[in-house]
Design an enzyme around this catalytic site. Structure first.
Site, short mmCIF file in Angstrom:
data_model
loop_
_atom_site.label_atom_id
_atom_site.label_comp_id
_atom_site.label_asym_id
_atom_site.label_seq_id
_atom_site.Cartn_x
_atom_site.Cartn_y
_atom_site.Cartn_z
N TRP A 141 0.86 -1.20 0.00
CA TRP A 141 0.00 0.00 0.00
C TRP A 141 0.88 1.23 0.00
O TRP A 141 2.07 1.13 0.30
CB TRP A 141 -0.92 0.01 1.24
CG TRP A 141 -2.17 0.81 1.02
CD1 TRP A 141 -2.48 2.03 1.55
CD2 TRP A 141 -3.28 0.45 0.20
NE1 TRP A 141 -3.71 2.45 1.09
CE2 TRP A 141 -4.22 1.51 0.26
CE3 TRP A 141 -3.57 -0.66 -0.62
CZ2 TRP A 141 -5.42 1.49 -0.46
CZ3 TRP A 141 -4.77 -0.67 -1.32
CH2 TRP A 141 -5.68 0.39 -1.23
N ASP A 197 0.44 11.09 -0.24
CA ASP A 197 -0.56 12.15 -0.13
C ASP A 197 -1.92 11.57 0.25
O ASP A 197 -2.07 10.35 0.38
CB ASP A 197 -0.65 12.92 -1.46
CG ASP A 197 -1.30 12.09 -2.56
OD1 ASP A 197 -1.10 10.85 -2.58
OD2 ASP A 197 -2.00 12.66 -3.40
N GLU A 200 -3.24 8.79 -1.74
CA GLU A 200 -2.49 7.54 -1.61
C GLU A 200 -1.71 7.18 -2.87
O GLU A 200 -1.53 6.01 -3.19
CB GLU A 200 -3.44 6.37 -1.27
CG GLU A 200 -4.53 6.73 -0.31
CD GLU A 200 -5.28 5.54 0.26
OE1 GLU A 200 -6.19 5.06 -0.42
OE2 GLU A 200 -4.94 5.09 1.37
N GLU A 201 -1.26 8.19 -3.60
CA GLU A 201 -0.61 7.93 -4.88
C GLU A 201 0.81 8.46 -4.97
O GLU A 201 1.66 7.86 -5.61
CB GLU A 201 -1.43 8.59 -6.00
CG GLU A 201 -2.80 8.01 -6.16
CD GLU A 201 -3.64 8.76 -7.18
OE1 GLU A 201 -4.60 8.16 -7.67
OE2 GLU A 201 -3.35 9.94 -7.46
N GLU A 440 -18.71 7.59 -4.13
CA GLU A 440 -17.48 8.38 -4.10
C GLU A 440 -17.46 9.39 -5.25
O GLU A 440 -17.07 10.54 -5.10
CB GLU A 440 -16.29 7.43 -4.21
CG GLU A 440 -14.93 8.09 -4.16
CD GLU A 440 -13.81 7.07 -4.34
OE1 GLU A 440 -13.64 6.56 -5.48
OE2 GLU A 440 -13.12 6.76 -3.35
#
Ligand code: NOJ
Ligand code: NOJ
Length: 585
Positions: A141, A197, A200-201, A440
């Site tokens: 992750w 960030d 999550e990238e 979302e």
């Protein structure tokens, strides 16, 4: 509750229908969002079976995407919305407090769970997500994500401050403070390190992360004074000052006489906040809008030091951000240049098709409502060179200056901006399915819901936007009157290793061209450790992004021997840490 003053409402009433689409939607959607949010919290939430007490699931979706986990960021923002409600309601509200107490218990145990980011003392607090039974998530992750602990601090601190007002000191001291302190220590010691960030990238620096960390340290230093931890209070406020420097001017201002001052987050040419400096993207990103609303302090006026919602920088940034989606999504086509549009995370986004998000579009509305409350409260608004383009959306002939309530320009602008804010809510309303559920994203081509269903964060973003629409303001946190310290010192950690043979009685020291390296004074040079002899080591905190000269010296009882010339030279990294491996010359 603080409704906008009647003067503003009256002038708006002339041009707006009452009630607006935003008002009607908010009235209908609010109970749905509230129920949708609560359904995603264990143990009793209707859509979160299996989640432990107080655990927030991101979404009940188990595939494409699988969001049946608990993220520290999402959970903290969700409970911040609930804490704000509790406080706005005037409390005590039994069932809400007991739910918040369950969250506190859940987070306290999650903090202690060893995970791939580390354990409680080695970085585990930066782990972004856990299983809903509070065990570690061990697959690959984007980790760590350093915004989570800071957001949790803000949620728990807001709750703590309210409890203290109710004289509930013991729960704050014995239960909340230890949890808060662990997170604060994590933030204080690692805010200058790279992070994934909030999306999550990207592994870099992130404006959102830095901004919420600054807030956490600042309010942490204030609360630390209450239980009498003055030493902690001082160290948090020192780090908060350094972080404020970092948010405004990265690079070392104090130690260099030349103009080696680099603005990193603010792009002054195009007038926006760069979300992740140094990353191959425009840097235009909802990251910065979210930072502004989650660090809003109604007492801080329109201060650009902390990028308050009505600051010139935050308004200019909002326009650049919104404009970047105008031609990006099919559903935005045909909308006037100064009309509201659906917005997403960032224009280059491709995740799940790269669509508009409910929570980002609500965030734009919320920033504008926050701005309106402050202008209304202070009775004027200022147009600067930086915010001119933003205000021109509403009045093509506006010029820079300060407009008070007595001017017609003020009334016109307030009204037009209020209606602009409402339009963002109306855009989300338009793409909310008839049952009121919020996923979302919604499709960029036809507006139908996309990606995770019932996203808890979407519901929370609706609730906070609706509260802002009503003129409610969250608890203040100490942003008022802050200024960037005149000495900006961004520390990085540098480890020096030197391979040096010595004879009995000799020791190796480090000295160099900056105060932290004794300014070339051998009598106060830094002693090095010989634990790994013949490697001598020491780790020193030095100003970031700064050219440094240094030498190793050899001392015995009577003499000092310097390495041969020339001096060793290097430039410290922009953030984080680095290691130098040398051989004695
Ligand atoms: C993906 C989002 O980019 C991230 O911000 C969020 O924490 C997770 N989904 C869970 O909602
Ligand atoms: C004095 C030392 O003798 C020399 O070796 C060192 O390089 C300088 N200080 C710093 O320029």
């Amino acid at each position: 509750m603080r409704p906008l003053s009647t003067s503003v409402l009256n002038s708006c009433a002339l041009t707006l229908q009452q009630p607006t689409i935003a008002d009607t939607y908010a009235a209908k959607e609010l109970p749905i969002a509230q129920a949708g949010l609560l359904a995603n919290i264990g143990p009793d939430g209707a859509k979160s079976s299996g989640a432990y007490p107080g655990v927030v699931i991101a979404s009940p979706s188990t595939s494409n995407p699988d969001y049946l986990y608990t993220w520290t960021r999402d959970s903290s923002l969700v409970f911040k919305a609930l804490v704000d409600q509790l406080i706005a309601g005037g409390g005590p509200a039994g069932s809400m407090s007991s739910l918040i107490d369950m969250f506190v218990t859940a987070e306290a145990s999650i903090q202690q769970v060893p995970n791939p980011s580390g354990n409680i003392t080695t970085g585990g607090l930066g782990e972004p997500k856990f299983m809903i039974n509070k065990t570690a998530f061990t697959a690959a992750w984007g980790r760590p994500q350093r915004d989570g602990p800071a957001l949790r601090v803000t949620t728990l601190l807001t709750y703590a401050k309210w409890l203290l007002q109710q004289n509930n000191t013991s729960y704050v001291t014995s239960t909340l403070w230890p949890i808060i302190q662990l997170d604060l220590d994590y933030v204080a010691s690692g805010w200058n390190l790279s992070t994934y960030d909030l999306w999550e990238e990207v592994y870099a620096l992130s404006f959102f992360t830095s901004a919420v960390q600054h807030r956490a340290l600042r309010e942490g230093s204030i609360l630390a004074m209450t239980p009498g931890h003055s030493d902690l209070s001082n160290s948090y406020s020192l780090q908060a000052d350094r972080l404020l420097c970092f948010l405004q001017v990265r690079g070392n201002v104090a130690h260099l006489s030349d103009s080696h001052v680099r603005q990193s987050f603010w792009n002054s040419t195009s007038g926006y906040i760069v979300a992740n400096p140094g990353v191959q993207r425009s840097g235009i990103d909802a990251n910065t809008i979210l930072a502004s609303i989650h660090t809003f302090d109604v007492d801080a006026s329109c201060d650009a030091t902390t990028y308050q919602p009505c600051s010139d920088k935050a308004l200019a940034n909002l326009k650049v951000y919104v404009d970047s989606f105008r031609s990006m999504y099919t559903i935005n086509s045909g909308i006037l240049e100064n009309g509201a549009v659906a917005t997403g995370r960032y224009p280059e986004d491709v995740y799940q098709g790269g669509n508009p998000w409910y929570l980002t579009t609500f965030a734009v509305a919320e920033q504008l409502y926050d701005a309106l409350v402050v202008w209304d409260k202070q009775g004027y608004l200022s147009v600067t060179d930086i915010s001119l383009d933003f205000f021109r959306m509403f009045d093509m002939s506006i010029s820079t200056g300060t407009y008070t309530t007595s001017s017609s320009v003020y009334g016109t602008l307030m009204c037009a901006i209020r209606s602009f804010a409402d339009e963002f809510v109306a855009i989300n309303a338009n793409y909310t399915p008839s049952d009121g559920s919020l996923a979302e994203q919604y499709s960029r081509t036809n507006g139908t819901p996309v990606s995770a269903v019932d996203l808890t964060w979407s519901y929370a973003s609706a609730l906070t936007a609706f509260a802002a629409l009503e003129g409610q303001t969250p608890v203040t946190w100490g942003a008022q009157g802050l200024s960037v310290p005149s000495m900006c010192y961004i520390p990085v950690s540098v480890t020096f290793n030197v391979d040096a043979m010595t004879v009995f009685g000799e020791n190796i020291y480090l000295t160099g061209s900056v105060p932290a390296l004794s300014n070339w004074d051998p009598s106060t040079a830094i002693p090095m450790s010989s634990v790994n002899y013949p490697i001598w080591s020491t780790t020193v905190s030095l100003p970031a992004d700064t050219p440094i000269l240094y030498k190793y010296i050899r001392k015995d009882a009577n003499s000092v021997m310097w390495e041969s010339d020339p001096n060793n030279a290097f430039t410290t990294v922009e953030s984080g840490s680095q290691t130098l491996d040398d051989v004695w010359r």
